[in-house]
Motif scaffolding. Structure first.
Motif, PDB file in Angstrom:
ATOM      1  N   PRO A  87       0.814  -1.223   0.000  1.00  0.00           N
ATOM      2  CA  PRO A  87       0.000   0.000   0.000  1.00  0.00           C
ATOM      3  C   PRO A  87       0.843   1.266   0.000  1.00  0.00           C
ATOM      4  O   PRO A  87       0.907   2.003   0.979  1.00  0.00           O
ATOM      5  N   LEU A  88       1.471   1.528  -1.149  1.00  0.00           N
ATOM      6  CA  LEU A  88       2.423   2.630  -1.241  1.00  0.00           C
ATOM      7  C   LEU A  88       1.808   3.949  -1.707  1.00  0.00           C
ATOM      8  O   LEU A  88       2.484   4.979  -1.696  1.00  0.00           O
ATOM      9  N   ASP A  89       0.549   3.927  -2.152  1.00  0.00           N
ATOM     10  CA  ASP A  89      -0.138   5.155  -2.538  1.00  0.00           C
ATOM     11  C   ASP A  89      -1.619   4.957  -2.257  1.00  0.00           C
ATOM     12  O   ASP A  89      -2.039   3.905  -1.780  1.00  0.00           O
ATOM     13  N   GLU A  90      -2.423   5.981  -2.534  1.00  0.00           N
ATOM     14  CA  GLU A  90      -3.849   5.920  -2.182  1.00  0.00           C
ATOM     15  C   GLU A  90      -4.582   4.761  -2.844  1.00  0.00           C
ATOM     16  O   GLU A  90      -5.313   4.027  -2.165  1.00  0.00           O
ATOM     17  N   PRO A  91      -4.455   4.542  -4.165  1.00  0.00           N
ATOM     18  CA  PRO A  91      -5.165   3.410  -4.769  1.00  0.00           C
ATOM     19  C   PRO A  91      -4.758   2.066  -4.168  1.00  0.00           C
ATOM     20  O   PRO A  91      -5.604   1.218  -3.882  1.00  0.00           O
ATOM     21  N   ARG A  92      -3.462   1.876  -3.963  1.00  0.00           N
ATOM     22  CA  ARG A  92      -3.012   0.597  -3.405  1.00  0.00           C
ATOM     23  C   ARG A  92      -3.373   0.464  -1.926  1.00  0.00           C
ATOM     24  O   ARG A  92      -3.602  -0.648  -1.437  1.00  0.00           O
ATOM     25  N   ILE A 106       5.568  -9.441   3.085  1.00  0.00           N
ATOM     26  CA  ILE A 106       4.606  -8.647   2.317  1.00  0.00           C
ATOM     27  C   ILE A 106       3.286  -8.540   3.072  1.00  0.00           C
ATOM     28  O   ILE A 106       2.693  -7.455   3.163  1.00  0.00           O
ATOM     29  N   ASP A 107       2.821  -9.661   3.624  1.00  0.00           N
ATOM     30  CA  ASP A 107       1.588  -9.634   4.422  1.00  0.00           C
ATOM     31  C   ASP A 107       1.731  -8.669   5.599  1.00  0.00           C
ATOM     32  O   ASP A 107       0.839  -7.857   5.869  1.00  0.00           O
ATOM     33  N   GLY A 108       2.835  -8.773   6.313  1.00  0.00           N
ATOM     34  CA  GLY A 108       3.042  -7.940   7.493  1.00  0.00           C
ATOM     35  C   GLY A 108       3.122  -6.468   7.157  1.00  0.00           C
ATOM     36  O   GLY A 108       2.510  -5.626   7.833  1.00  0.00           O
ATOM     37  N   LEU A 109       3.865  -6.126   6.108  1.00  0.00           N
ATOM     38  CA  LEU A 109       3.967  -4.723   5.705  1.00  0.00           C
ATOM     39  C   LEU A 109       2.607  -4.183   5.263  1.00  0.00           C
ATOM     40  O   LEU A 109       2.262  -3.028   5.547  1.00  0.00           O
ATOM     41  N   THR A 110       1.836  -5.023   4.576  1.00  0.00           N
ATOM     42  CA  THR A 110       0.514  -4.590   4.112  1.00  0.00           C
ATOM     43  C   THR A 110      -0.411  -4.317   5.288  1.00  0.00           C
ATOM     44  O   THR A 110      -1.092  -3.278   5.336  1.00  0.00           O
ATOM     45  N   THR A 138       5.248   3.924   6.863  1.00  0.00           N
ATOM     46  CA  THR A 138       5.147   4.812   5.713  1.00  0.00           C
ATOM     47  C   THR A 138       5.593   4.093   4.436  1.00  0.00           C
ATOM     48  O   THR A 138       6.286   3.064   4.500  1.00  0.00           O
ATOM     49  N   PRO A 139       5.236   4.626   3.272  1.00  0.00           N
ATOM     50  CA  PRO A 139       5.709   4.020   2.023  1.00  0.00           C
ATOM     51  C   PRO A 139       7.232   3.904   1.962  1.00  0.00           C
ATOM     52  O   PRO A 139       7.763   2.892   1.509  1.00  0.00           O
ATOM     53  N   GLY A 140       7.926   4.938   2.431  1.00  0.00           N
ATOM     54  CA  GLY A 140       9.387   4.886   2.418  1.00  0.00           C
ATOM     55  C   GLY A 140       9.931   3.755   3.274  1.00  0.00           C
ATOM     56  O   GLY A 140      10.869   3.053   2.882  1.00  0.00           O
ATOM     57  N   LEU A 141       9.342   3.556   4.443  1.00  0.00           N
ATOM     58  CA  LEU A 141       9.799   2.489   5.327  1.00  0.00           C
ATOM     59  C   LEU A 141       9.480   1.129   4.733  1.00  0.00           C
ATOM     60  O   LEU A 141      10.298   0.199   4.815  1.00  0.00           O
ATOM     61  N   MET A 142       8.309   0.996   4.124  1.00  0.00           N
ATOM     62  CA  MET A 142       7.971  -0.273   3.479  1.00  0.00           C
ATOM     63  C   MET A 142       8.973  -0.606   2.384  1.00  0.00           C
ATOM     64  O   MET A 142       9.430  -1.752   2.260  1.00  0.00           O
ATOM     65  N   ARG A 143       9.315   0.388   1.587  1.00  0.00           N
ATOM     66  CA  ARG A 143      10.287   0.148   0.510  1.00  0.00           C
ATOM     67  C   ARG A 143      11.640  -0.277   1.073  1.00  0.00           C
ATOM     68  O   ARG A 143      12.292  -1.185   0.535  1.00  0.00           O
ATOM     69  N   ARG A 144      12.067   0.371   2.150  1.00  0.00           N
ATOM     70  CA  ARG A 144      13.365   0.024   2.731  1.00  0.00           C
ATOM     71  C   ARG A 144      13.355  -1.388   3.301  1.00  0.00           C
ATOM     72  O   ARG A 144      14.340  -2.127   3.171  1.00  0.00           O
ATOM     73  N   CYS A 145      12.262  -1.752   3.950  1.00  0.00           N
ATOM     74  CA  CYS A 145      12.156  -3.111   4.500  1.00  0.00           C
ATOM     75  C   CYS A 145      12.208  -4.150   3.387  1.00  0.00           C
ATOM     76  O   CYS A 145      12.897  -5.174   3.510  1.00  0.00           O
ATOM     77  N   LEU A 146      11.466  -3.900   2.311  1.00  0.00           N
ATOM     78  CA  LEU A 146      11.465  -4.845   1.194  1.00  0.00           C
ATOM     79  C   LEU A 146      12.841  -4.937   0.564  1.00  0.00           C
ATOM     80  O   LEU A 146      13.347  -6.039   0.299  1.00  0.00           O
ATOM     81  N   ARG A 147      13.491  -3.792   0.343  1.00  0.00           N
ATOM     82  CA  ARG A 147      14.816  -3.786  -0.285  1.00  0.00           C
ATOM     83  C   ARG A 147      15.835  -4.526   0.580  1.00  0.00           C
ATOM     84  O   ARG A 147      16.641  -5.311   0.082  1.00  0.00           O
TER      85      ARG A 147
END
Length: 204
Positions: A101-106, A169-173, A184-193
């Protein structure tokens, strides 16, 4: 002349209204009446397409799956065309990011997914759709992990790493839906990376 209504466009309008209502008020509040009001439609217009709440929510979940699938499909070509490990890793991250969920639609899609799968635990009529959504995500992750292994860059068990990445992915979502101010989207991206980096053995 009577106004010509595009059924597909109308259904998309209704799906978007479901997403907004579920995110704001929860699964059970996405009644035909509330969704019609959210979409600016007469309730009869919504009833023309959906017999009840379960059918409406099942449709919304299906719409969410189709939208995610379309975004993922658009990422397949660039991923397959990647010329080196660094480019491949970047495109894997971009593909998996479509599930977060990195932006409003997602974020709205994720809220519907969370509400739907939670409800499916006690409502058998919803379980096949919820299972299909999860199985699709798991197959995608499994193919990505298998691709990493095929390039000789996986330092652990394929099955375990598939489950570990799915769990991330489940946990971040879930965190992104329930606590967007913290996850936040930034933190989710860093965790995934960071997680994807752990799948590659040092020196490979």
């Amino acid at each position: 002349m009577p106004k010509v209504v595009d059924p597909e466009a109308r259904r998309d309008e209704v799906a978007d209204a479901v997403f907004r209502v579920v995110r704001r008020a929860g699964f059970e509040q996405a009644s035909l009446r509330n969704v019609a009001e959210e979409a600016g439609l007469a309730i009869g217009s919504v009833r023309h397409y959906f017999a009840g709440h379960t059918e409406l929510m099942t449709f919304a979940m299906r719409a969410s799956i189709e939208r995610i699938s379309a975004r993922l499909e658009a990422r397949v070509g660039p991923l397959l065309a990647a010329q080196d490990g660094g480019e491949r890793a970047e495109r894997v991250e971009l593909m998996l990011s479509e599930l977060l969920p990195l932006d409003e639609p997602r974020l709205e899609e994720a809220a519907v997914w969370l509400a739907f799968t939670t409800a499916a635990r006690t409502r058998p009529e919803l379980r096949p759709q919820a299972q299909e959504a999860y199985d699709g995500m798991r197959r995608l992750v499994g193919r990505i992990i298998a691709g990493i292994a095929a390039h000789g860059r996986l330092g652990a068990d394929v099955e375990v790493e598939t489950e570990r990445l799915c769990a991330l992915i489940d946990g971040l979502t879930v965190e992104g839906v329930l606590h967007p101010e913290r996850m936040t989207p930034g933190l989710m991206r860093r965790c995934l990376r960071r997680h994807l980096a752990t799948l590659i053995e040092p020196g490979r």
